[in-house]
Design an enzyme around this catalytic site. Structure first.
Site, PDB file in Angstrom:
ATOM      1  N   LYS A 166      25.992  39.711   7.108  1.00 47.64           N
ATOM      2  CA  LYS A 166      25.044  39.180   7.727  1.00 47.64           C
ATOM      3  C   LYS A 166      23.720  39.830   7.335  1.00 47.64           C
ATOM      4  CE  LYS A 166      22.763  37.125  10.887  1.00 47.64           C
ATOM      5  NZ  LYS A 166      22.536  35.441  10.376  1.00 47.64           N
TER       6      LYS A 166
ATOM      7  N   CYS B  13      28.150  46.316   6.356  1.00 48.97           N
ATOM      8  CA  CYS B  13      28.877  47.401   7.228  1.00 48.97           C
ATOM      9  C   CYS B  13      28.254  47.672   8.206  1.00 48.97           C
ATOM     10  CB  CYS B  13      28.702  48.869   6.278  1.00 48.97           C
ATOM     11  SG  CYS B  13      29.550  48.628   4.707  1.00 48.97           S
TER      12      CYS B  13
END
Ligand code: G6P
Length: 589
Positions: free
Chosen positions: A584, A2
């Site tokens: 990531k 997010c």
């Protein structure tokens, strides 16, 4: 995991600015995105499922606004649907919230709010935040937020706007948030690239802090004591080019090529600092290396570096498993965390467990000011520049190089280590030439249609075989598994059929003969052998030559693996930069 980006400015084009900045955070999640921006008519909202990169804000005709908050989502609670996309708003659309993290006790809080008559439109934990703030609004906007976050268990970074307040309020515990100080505008983001085209001056927001910003002011408070906190302006060294793709088609490819320089940058450290780390390791009673994903495989390689070079026993544990070893932690124990982002929740938890036991914490990260770096007694940085592709490449080789240098320092052979790593850096530079890249691409084309793939390695190349499997799985979605070569005959060999591709990572050490024997065993069962080695062997059906690199062969062996994964992904029609279901930076447990 997010991405959050918010801006409050004197100019009234914040909606476009915030969308453009959010695109730089797409690597943090790409299930859906949304923006809330404020003007005289109240709070406007746009939310869509899919990638923010596909959206052109110039065509959206956003109304003028000087306050906007936006979010790109990696779904945790609630499916990938518009109603679960952030921002979330209260019923009257007067308060909007974006959030990164997990509110672990949200069900209990949600039930409490439902009893009070609140209705919920989404399945997210985030909607609880906005409804709870709403329930406390009689105390005023700021107090309502303070009271709300005081109820939370878990990790969060939240950014909130109120229709009636000319400010943005943000707080964090465990998830990242950084403030960017612009000219007549202030930004808050999950990561620096979001505002790097506007400013490189930052303030780090710490855990349990709240910040109130306007276009020209920023006030920080402790959520524990309510006291105002003074912050230092920090100028960061990244520039915009570092965070862009340039002429490359994908970030992953750019970052693979960045390794022409990054290995050298990683080991360009002050001797004093490295020796201080080495001395502390020598004096410690027990060393644990911890990390997740690719960084975890690097940490596991560290066990081999220390066994061979430093002749010291260290333990590796995946960060998520590490808390189970708490009984072995003493004040003299040293826990060494490896993390590219410096924000991974499992690693942070491992460090909390270590600190509770009074153990010393070291870290090796890529992001100055990251939560892990700031929690550590000593933090080293690999200086690789922003890594944006989800699949970690340059960070991994930099981590390996620096860890190996530390092992040499512990062995009292710092100069020898530096000399070796200088050679390795130049080997990596040489490897990344057009012929080598084209050859690796041609091998990828030959195996891109296969469903299963196996990778074997021995010694330090065993964790690299596992890392290779991670890379191939995430980028190409081929079922890939990495093993210690000697383990094959204890089960995995049953999976080998005529033509099954098997990658063999050959080291330049005493493991060489055995791993080649393992390759021959595979070949005799019909496997197609792809040898990654400094020397050709008859059993190889395909050969990818890498320079002889001694104990650092794990670094050079990773380069063709990264290229192979990239081209396998491209051949299979996938976007290597944004693998399915992944993010990531995993800031939730
Ligand atoms: C995620 C990423 C991986 C990464 C891992 C650890 O799973 O997709 O590429 O290796 O997190 O991240 P860190 O930032 O701690 O190295």
């Amino acid at each position: 995991m997010c991405g959050i980006f918010a801006c409050i400015s004197k100019d009234n084009k914040t909606a476009v600015k915030v969308i453009n900045g959010l695109k730089k955070l797409e690597y943090r999640g790409y299930d859906s995105w949304g923006i809330s921006y404020k003007n005289a008519n109240g709070i406007n909202v746009v939310k869509e499922v899919g990638k923010i990169s596909a959206f052109d804000p110039e065509e959206a005709n956003f109304a003028d606004s000087n306050v906007a908050i936006a979010h790109t989502r990696w779904a945790t609670h609630g499916g990938v649907e518009v109603r679960n996309a952030h921002p979330h708003l209260n019923k009257e659309n007067t308060i909007a919230v974006v959030h990164n993290g997990i509110i672990e006790n949200y069900i209990e809080l949600k039930n409490e709010l439902i009893k009070k008559g609140y209705e919920f439109k989404s399945d997210t934990d985030t909607e609880v935040i906005v409804q709870m703030i709403d329930s406390y609004m009689d105390f005023g906007f700021e107090k309502a937020i303070e009271k709300t976050v005081a109820r939370f268990e878990g990790r969060f970074a939240i950014v909130v706007i109120d229709k009636n307040a000319d400010e943005i309020i943000a707080c964090r515990r465990g998830s990242p948030l950084i403030l960017g100080v612009g000219k007549e505008e202030t930004f808050i983001a999950s990561d620096i690239p979001a505002f790097l085209s506007h400013t490189n001056v930052v303030n780090y927001i710490d855990d349990d802090e709240m910040v109130k910003i306007t276009s020209s002011e920023r006030h920080f408070y402790s959520l524990r004591t309510g006291d105002e906190i003074q912050k230092r302006d920090i100028q960061i060294e990244w520039n915009i080019e570092d965070a862009e793709k340039g002429d490359f088609t994908h970030f992953m490819l750019k970052e693979i090529f960045d390794q022409k320089e990054t290995v050298q940058r990683a080991v360009d450290q002050s001797d004093e600092e490295i020796m201080a780390v080495a001395e502390k390791i020598k004096k410690s009673k027990g060393v644990f290396f911890v990390g997740c994903g690719t960084a975890g495989k690097v940490a596991k390689a560290g066990e081999y570096f220390f066994a061979h070079v430093a002749k010291r026993h260290v333990n590796f544990a995946p960060a998520s498993e590490f808390p189970l070893f708490h009984n072995f932690l003493l004040p003299e124990t040293l826990v060494f965390a490896i993390s590219q982002s410096g924000e991974t929740a499992d690693v942070l938890e491992a460090l909390e467990v270590a600190q509770k036991a009074g153990s010393t914490v070291f870290s090796l990260t890529n992001v100055v000011g990251s939560s892990i770096a700031r929690k550590s007694d000593i933090s080293l940085f690999i200086k690789a520049g922003p890594e944006k592709a989800v699949a970690s490449t340059k960070a991994a080789t930099s981590q390996l190089a620096l860890l190996l240098l530390i092992a040499y320092a512990v062995a009292g052979k710092l100069e020898e280590g530096k000399k070796l790593l200088l050679e390795i850096s130049s080997n990596v530079n040489d490897l990344l030439n057009p012929r080598f890249v084209a050859h690796t691409e041609s091998v990828a084309k030959k195996i891109a249609h296969k469903d299963n793939l196996f990778i074997i390695g021995k010694g330090v190349n065993y964790p690299m075989a596992e890392e290779s499997a991670i890379k191939i799985q995430e980028v190409s979605q081929i079922h890939a598994e990495g093993f210690a070569g000697g383990e094959l005959k204890h089960g995995p060999i049953a999976m080998i059929e005529e033509g099954t591709p098997c990658l063999v990572l050959v080291g330049d050490d005493e493991s060489k003969q055995e791993i080649v024997s393992n390759a021959i065993e595979l070949k005799s069962r019909g496997a197609m052998i792809i040898g990654i080695a400094s020397e050709k062997h008859d059993c190889f059906d395909e050969f990818i030559r890498v320079p002889e690199s001694g104990v650092a062969s794990c670094i050079t062996n990773l380069i063709p693996i990264q290229l192979l994964s990239f081209y396998l992904g491209v051949e299979r029609g996938l976007d290597p930069d944004m693998p399915r279901n992944l993010a990531k930076s995993v800031t939730v447990k």
